[in-house]
Design a protein around this motif. Sequence first.
Motif, mmCIF file in Angstrom:
data_model
loop_
_atom_site.group_PDB
_atom_site.id
_atom_site.type_symbol
_atom_site.label_atom_id
_atom_site.label_comp_id
_atom_site.label_asym_id
_atom_site.label_seq_id
_atom_site.Cartn_x
_atom_site.Cartn_y
_atom_site.Cartn_z
ATOM 1 N N SER A 1 -8.175 -21.290 68.121
ATOM 2 C CA SER A 1 -8.401 -22.729 68.279
ATOM 3 C C SER A 1 -9.881 -23.085 68.360
ATOM 4 C CB SER A 1 -7.696 -23.213 69.555
ATOM 5 O OG SER A 1 -6.322 -22.869 69.538
ATOM 6 N N GLY A 2 -10.758 -22.121 68.079
ATOM 7 C CA GLY A 2 -12.189 -22.378 68.177
ATOM 8 C C GLY A 2 -12.674 -22.499 69.609
ATOM 9 N N ILE A 3 -11.912 -21.982 70.568
ATOM 10 C CA ILE A 3 -12.224 -22.109 71.995
ATOM 11 C C ILE A 3 -12.736 -20.773 72.519
ATOM 12 C CG2 ILE A 3 -11.266 -22.578 74.283
ATOM 13 C CD1 ILE A 3 -9.157 -24.331 72.866
ATOM 14 N N ALA A 4 -13.886 -20.804 73.202
ATOM 15 C CA ALA A 4 -14.470 -19.598 73.758
ATOM 16 C C ALA A 4 -13.651 -19.079 74.938
ATOM 17 C CB ALA A 4 -15.910 -19.882 74.200
ATOM 18 N N LEU A 5 -13.936 -17.860 75.355
ATOM 19 C CA LEU A 5 -13.194 -17.261 76.462
ATOM 20 C C LEU A 5 -13.351 -18.036 77.761
ATOM 21 C CD1 LEU A 5 -13.654 -13.400 76.052
ATOM 22 C CD2 LEU A 5 -12.006 -14.925 74.962
ATOM 23 N N ASP A 6 -14.489 -18.721 77.916
ATOM 24 C CA ASP A 6 -14.691 -19.502 79.141
ATOM 25 C C ASP A 6 -14.069 -20.891 79.057
ATOM 26 O OD1 ASP A 6 -16.379 -20.882 77.437
ATOM 27 O OD2 ASP A 6 -18.214 -20.471 78.572
ATOM 28 N N TRP B 1 -3.450 -15.329 74.658
ATOM 29 C CA TRP B 1 -3.877 -15.982 75.901
ATOM 30 C C TRP B 1 -3.835 -17.500 75.764
ATOM 31 C CZ3 TRP B 1 -9.485 -15.990 78.181
ATOM 32 C CH2 TRP B 1 -9.417 -16.226 79.567
ATOM 33 N N GLU B 2 -3.209 -18.161 76.713
ATOM 34 C CA GLU B 2 -3.053 -19.610 76.626
ATOM 35 C C GLU B 2 -4.373 -20.357 76.703
ATOM 36 O OE1 GLU B 2 -0.507 -20.820 79.746
ATOM 37 O OE2 GLU B 2 -1.778 -20.068 81.357
ATOM 38 N N SER C 1 -0.939 -25.935 67.718
ATOM 39 C CA SER C 1 0.315 -26.689 67.740
ATOM 40 C C SER C 1 1.278 -26.212 66.665
ATOM 41 C CB SER C 1 0.036 -28.184 67.552
ATOM 42 O OG SER C 1 -0.657 -28.414 66.327
ATOM 43 N N ASP C 2 0.878 -25.164 65.927
ATOM 44 C CA ASP C 2 1.749 -24.644 64.876
ATOM 45 C C ASP C 2 2.558 -23.458 65.405
ATOM 46 O OD1 ASP C 2 -0.071 -22.586 65.025
ATOM 47 O OD2 ASP C 2 -0.883 -22.863 63.008
ATOM 48 N N GLU C 3 3.137 -22.692 64.500
ATOM 49 C CA GLU C 3 3.991 -21.573 64.890
ATOM 50 C C GLU C 3 3.252 -20.516 65.712
ATOM 51 O OE1 GLU C 3 5.374 -19.645 61.311
ATOM 52 O OE2 GLU C 3 3.494 -20.118 60.278
ATOM 53 N N TYR C 4 1.937 -20.394 65.503
ATOM 54 C CA TYR C 4 1.157 -19.405 66.240
ATOM 55 C C TYR C 4 0.759 -19.896 67.631
ATOM 56 C CZ TYR C 4 1.038 -16.633 62.027
ATOM 57 O OH TYR C 4 1.403 -15.872 60.945
ATOM 58 N N LEU D 1 -8.925 -20.980 63.066
ATOM 59 C CA LEU D 1 -8.437 -20.307 61.870
ATOM 60 C C LEU D 1 -7.367 -21.130 61.167
ATOM 61 C CD1 LEU D 1 -8.224 -16.671 63.252
ATOM 62 C CD2 LEU D 1 -9.586 -17.374 61.263
ATOM 63 N N SER D 2 -7.528 -21.292 59.857
ATOM 64 C CA SER D 2 -6.481 -21.905 59.049
ATOM 65 C C SER D 2 -5.370 -20.896 58.832
ATOM 66 C CB SER D 2 -7.043 -22.334 57.693
ATOM 67 O OG SER D 2 -7.396 -21.184 56.928
ATOM 68 N N LEU D 3 -4.216 -21.365 58.398
ATOM 69 C CA LEU D 3 -3.117 -20.452 58.118
ATOM 70 C C LEU D 3 -3.461 -19.493 56.986
ATOM 71 C CD1 LEU D 3 0.005 -22.773 58.484
ATOM 72 C CD2 LEU D 3 -0.764 -20.979 60.049
ATOM 73 N N VAL D 4 -4.280 -19.962 56.041
ATOM 74 C CA VAL D 4 -4.722 -19.082 54.958
ATOM 75 C C VAL D 4 -5.538 -17.927 55.515
ATOM 76 C CG1 VAL D 4 -6.208 -18.928 52.915
ATOM 77 C CG2 VAL D 4 -4.653 -20.870 53.177
ATOM 78 N N GLU D 5 -6.458 -18.233 56.440
ATOM 79 C CA GLU D 5 -7.279 -17.180 57.034
ATOM 80 C C GLU D 5 -6.463 -16.277 57.956
ATOM 81 O OE1 GLU D 5 -10.704 -16.164 56.622
ATOM 82 O OE2 GLU D 5 -10.085 -17.238 54.817
#
Length: 369
Positions: A129-134, A185-186, A192-195, A143-147
């Motif tokens: 989701s582009g979110i850092a560990l902190d 990790w939440e 919001s997709d299957e992953y 990440l897109s589904l293609v990636e």
Amino acid sequence: MSTRAAAALARPFTLGSAELPNRIVMAPMTRAFSPGGVPGEDVAGYYSRRAAAGTGLIITEGTYIDHPSAGDVESVPRFHGEQQLAGWQRVVEAVHAEGGKIMPQLWHVGIQRAAGKPPFPEAPSVGPSGIALDGTEGAGTPLSLVEVDRIIEAFAEAAQQAERIGFDGIELHGAHGYLIDQFLWERTNRRSDEYGNSRAKFAADIAAAVRERVAADFPVILRFSQWKADNYDAKLGADPEQLSALLTPIAEAGVDAFHASGRRYWEPEFPEHDAQLNVAGWTKKLTGKPVITVGSVGLDKVFGMDSLTGAVAGVESIERLLDRFERDEFDLVAVGRALLADPEWGQKVLEGRERELIPFSKDAIQTLH
């Protein structure tokens, strides 16, 4: 030979097609001694010395899969490219010549990679989701589904190559806040997709893709952890039910064993449920799969207290570890810093020569001794 240590650790173990001579595993530890990502003769010697001295299974340092955002250090080995794979084949041959078994740890660092880092500085930093560990949002590219599909394919291709060049299995690095763990990790997976609906899906899809590309009995291990690189209190699952919900689909997808990483192997994971079982013990109980335990084995300082660069970590008895082996809580034990400091750790322990063990210090990480 130390009768008690031998009774617990010298027993052979079968994991798929891999016939391990004993229960001692070398834990993966990043060394960064592979210029251009190519492991050389010094790397082959480093691993084969430990195989020759009683380490039944070598799990290599993390090695980058074929994705430009997979890594952030030029001298960490890669698991793609003609020269890189030829180097790894020489490592395999050296370990096998000493009677050991060896598996590569396949790695994608995900959002922990800062943009602009080598070996491919033009590549972005990516995560679920582009979110850092902190918890910082916008720290990288979601990440897109293609990636996602591209990365799954890269793991599968690496596993296929590992089998081709003679490795005895593979380990997927799903621990310590790296990419697979970021999906689990939440905090870092808010998709919001299957992953996002199933945080285990990414790891399970990788396991399934790997299983399709390798022999049915070629061992596939997943390393996971509750704790993260910058958060020792993190939890994938707050209780056994939550942890089971994550691990069960991964086991069903084709993982043969789990490598459950805890910082202190003697600490109970869910003391309110069972005051004995550590995270490895719970993993075996929940999944029924073989499990490797790891975490400050043989040392009197836990991981993080010396950060691999500071104070000396003295030698400590493994009696508590043997207690757990005798209760059949787990199947194998991975040794990290203690084996980094002393290549003969396994042989000395099995022979009752604990007084000869070499304490860990920062000097151990300066060379491939």
